[in-house]
Scaffold this active site. Structure first.
Site, PDB file in Angstrom:
ATOM      1  N   LYS A  71       0.839  -1.206   0.000  1.00 28.42           N
ATOM      2  CA  LYS A  71       0.000   0.000   0.000  1.00 28.42           C
ATOM      3  C   LYS A  71       0.875   1.258   0.000  1.00 28.42           C
ATOM      4  O   LYS A  71       2.089   1.174   0.269  1.00 28.42           O
ATOM      5  CB  LYS A  71      -0.918  -0.014   1.230  1.00 28.42           C
ATOM      6  CG  LYS A  71      -0.171  -0.015   2.564  1.00 28.42           C
ATOM      7  CD  LYS A  71      -1.097  -0.346   3.729  1.00 28.42           C
ATOM      8  CE  LYS A  71      -0.344  -0.367   5.053  1.00 28.42           C
ATOM      9  NZ  LYS A  71      -1.182  -0.867   6.147  1.00 28.42           N
TER      10      LYS A  71
ATOM     11  N   ARG B 132     -10.632   0.044  14.979  1.00 24.11           N
ATOM     12  CA  ARG B 132     -10.879   0.815  13.750  1.00 24.11           C
ATOM     13  C   ARG B 132     -11.914   0.065  12.912  1.00 24.11           C
ATOM     14  O   ARG B 132     -13.105   0.152  13.181  1.00 24.11           O
ATOM     15  CB  ARG B 132      -9.568   1.025  12.970  1.00 24.11           C
ATOM     16  CG  ARG B 132      -8.456   1.677  13.810  1.00 24.11           C
ATOM     17  CD  ARG B 132      -7.224   2.005  12.990  1.00 24.11           C
ATOM     18  NE  ARG B 132      -6.833   0.917  12.082  1.00 24.11           N
ATOM     19  CZ  ARG B 132      -5.682   0.841  11.438  1.00 24.11           C
ATOM     20  NH1 ARG B 132      -4.775   1.784  11.585  1.00 24.11           N
ATOM     21  NH2 ARG B 132      -5.419  -0.165  10.637  1.00 24.11           N
TER      22      ARG B 132
ATOM     23  N   TYR C 122      15.835  30.681   5.009  1.00 18.64           N
ATOM     24  CA  TYR C 122      14.735  31.495   5.522  1.00 18.64           C
ATOM     25  C   TYR C 122      14.864  31.707   7.028  1.00 18.64           C
ATOM     26  O   TYR C 122      15.190  30.777   7.772  1.00 18.64           O
ATOM     27  CB  TYR C 122      13.396  30.792   5.285  1.00 18.64           C
ATOM     28  CG  TYR C 122      12.912  30.820   3.856  1.00 18.64           C
ATOM     29  CD1 TYR C 122      12.533  32.018   3.253  1.00 18.64           C
ATOM     30  CD2 TYR C 122      12.814  29.644   3.128  1.00 18.64           C
ATOM     31  CE1 TYR C 122      12.061  32.030   1.947  1.00 18.64           C
ATOM     32  CE2 TYR C 122      12.339  29.647   1.824  1.00 18.64           C
ATOM     33  CZ  TYR C 122      11.968  30.852   1.241  1.00 18.64           C
ATOM     34  OH  TYR C 122      11.501  30.864  -0.043  1.00 18.64           O
TER      35      TYR C 122
ATOM     36  N   MET D 160      11.367  24.382   0.697  1.00 18.68           N
ATOM     37  CA  MET D 160      10.638  23.450  -0.165  1.00 18.68           C
ATOM     38  C   MET D 160      11.572  22.719  -1.119  1.00 18.68           C
ATOM     39  O   MET D 160      11.412  21.525  -1.368  1.00 18.68           O
ATOM     40  CB  MET D 160       9.567  24.211  -0.960  1.00 18.68           C
ATOM     41  CG  MET D 160       8.599  23.286  -1.674  1.00 18.68           C
ATOM     42  SD  MET D 160       7.404  24.153  -2.679  1.00 18.68           S
ATOM     43  CE  MET D 160       6.439  25.017  -1.463  1.00 18.68           C
TER      44      MET D 160
HETATM   45  C1  PLP Z   1      -0.498  -1.868   6.785  1.00 14.80           C
HETATM   46  C2  PLP Z   1      -1.097  -3.104   7.289  1.00 14.80           C
HETATM   47  C3  PLP Z   1      -0.293  -4.227   7.539  1.00 14.80           C
HETATM   48  C4  PLP Z   1       1.221  -4.209   7.459  1.00 14.80           C
HETATM   49  O1  PLP Z   1       1.759  -3.638   8.632  1.00 14.80           O
HETATM   50  P1  PLP Z   1       3.344  -3.513   8.846  1.00 14.80           P
HETATM   51  O2  PLP Z   1       3.475  -3.036  10.236  1.00 14.80           O
HETATM   52  O3  PLP Z   1       3.815  -2.517   7.854  1.00 14.80           O
HETATM   53  O4  PLP Z   1       3.915  -4.868   8.617  1.00 14.80           O
HETATM   54  C5  PLP Z   1      -0.932  -5.403   7.916  1.00 14.80           C
HETATM   55  N1  PLP Z   1      -2.274  -5.449   8.043  1.00 14.80           N
HETATM   56  C6  PLP Z   1      -3.063  -4.373   7.840  1.00 14.80           C
HETATM   57  C7  PLP Z   1      -4.535  -4.502   8.016  1.00 14.80           C
HETATM   58  C8  PLP Z   1      -2.498  -3.169   7.467  1.00 14.80           C
HETATM   59  O5  PLP Z   1      -3.280  -2.102   7.279  1.00 14.80           O
END
Ligand code: PLP
Length: 382
Positions: A34, A137, A265, A313
């Protein structure tokens, strides 16, 4: 020479995955790519992860799934995040597996499947059910609701129940709470698996995977560790993980600051003594956070030099020493994350300076920074 570049060692990603797959075995490895592979580039890292022994990929969003498919990746692919109706259709068009914890969402998945052209001759949509065992969550807190949702999935002709999952809130820092979560999750998941052969039970993130087998079940979901970053925020080499990403710029200008002259800056660096100051054309627009103002280091010619003055930046300024003559020359490469000679700057160390975590440092490297790929130094096209 590029003004700013992130170099990603795909061989390191591959070896990290092989190590995690071995640690998880006989559980399968799901590689989490992701947020553009935690800033490393999702498609290239996904291929490296699959080569290293991952058998499933996971992302957070439908668009991330669609871009992996557009890049030609054909493996199993799970979208872990919440999905609106619109996003659900994108996820299903990308032939992703999805997660539910509500019965009304089971009906939405089936409706979306129909909307994207599902018919009885198609493979059913693979669905995972999520129990919230303490992250608070997504997921349902009620095992009996999760079971009812799972049975609704299993009973629907367009859907196939493939997974039972939860997510751990404290695998990196509170093993006791982690064990409490597993104590809620395991009986529910194991009972469901007893009724549904082949159901894949999964809970572990990177930290839990490395901590030990009690959280492994049938599959582990590793993100941070596949990139060679330490889920425990210290030193990845403690776990034989290899950082895959390095971040570079170069000395675009070097000039002397006389006492009283300043750089940047707000004049947050004013020379007390003559100081050679280099300007590196990389800044917070690239993800080098402004919190590194007078609070960071870069490597040049195998030595460490302090960031002085305000991170802006597009530029940072670095103090090289009292004279221009014995300091690195204009044009020299600078490393903001990574190794030079015997010196290294870990993403974990940058994170500590910023009071954040390595995850945010890696994800924060912006789209303006080109990603170059290599295999142990040998440039490759990804
Ligand atoms: C991002 C995520 C992971 C991976 O977590 P890491 O700590 O990066 O290994 C696993 N499960 C879910 C549901 C996640 O959102």
């Amino acid at each position: 020479m590029l003004r700013a570049v992130a170099r990603i060692n795909l061989s390191a990603v591959e070896r990290n995955c092989a190590l995690l797959a071995a640690a998880a075995s006989p559980a399968a490895l799901c590689a989490v790519v992701k947020a553009d592979g935690y800033g490393h580039g999702a498609a290239a890292c996904a291929r490296a992860a699959l080569a290293g022994g991952a058998s499933v990929l996971a992302v957070a969003t439908a668009d991330e799934a669609a871009s992996l498919r557009a890049a030609g990746i054909g493996s199993r692919l799970l979208v872990m995040g919440a999905l609106s109706g619109e996003e659900l259709e994108i996820a299903l068009r990308a032939e992703s597996e999805v997660v539910t914890w509500r019965e009304d969402f089971v009906a939405e998945i089936a409706a979306a499947a129909a909307a994207v052209g599902w018919s009885a001759s198609c493979e059913p949509v693979a669905v995972h059910v999520k129990l919230d065992s303490g992250m608070g969550r997504l997921g349902t807190r009620h095992p009996q609701v999760a079971t009812a949702v799972a049975e609704a999935v299993a009973a629907h002709p367009a859907l196939r129940l493939v997974g039972a999952m939860t997510h751990l809130a404290t695998a990196d820092d509170d093993p006791q709470f982690m064990r409490a979560q597993l104590g809620l999750f395991a009986p529910w998941a194991n009972a469901l698996r007893a009724r549904h052969q082949g159901l894949v039970v999964h809970a572990a993130n990177s930290a839990a995977t490395l901590r030990g087998p009690e959280s492994h079940f049938d599959m582990v979901r590793c993100g941070i560790a596949i990139y060679g970053l330490d889920p425990f925020h210290n030193d990845p080499t403690d776990w034989q993980l290899e950082p895959a990403l390095s971040l570079h710029s170069y000395l675009a200008e070097v000039k002397l600051c006389e006492p009283g002259q300043s750089a940047g800056y707000g004049r947050r660096f004013v020379a007390q003594a003559p100081t050679a100051v280099a300007t590196l054309p990389i800044g917070y627009g690239d993800g080098v956070r402004r919190g590194l103002t007078n609070n960071g280091e870069v490597l040049v010619g195998g030595e460490r030099y302090p960031i002085v003055g305000t991170v802006s930046m597009d530029n940072i300024t670095v103090a090289l020493g009292p004279t221009e003559h014995d300091s690195p020359a204009r044009g020299a490469e600078a490393t903001l994350i990574g190794e030079q000679g015997r010196q290294r700057i870990l993403a974990e160390a940058v994170a500590a300076r910023l009071d954040t975590i390595n995850y945010e440092v890696a994800c924060g490297i912006s789209a303006r920074v080109p990603r170059e790929y290599h295999r142990d130094g040998e440039r490759v096209v990804a």
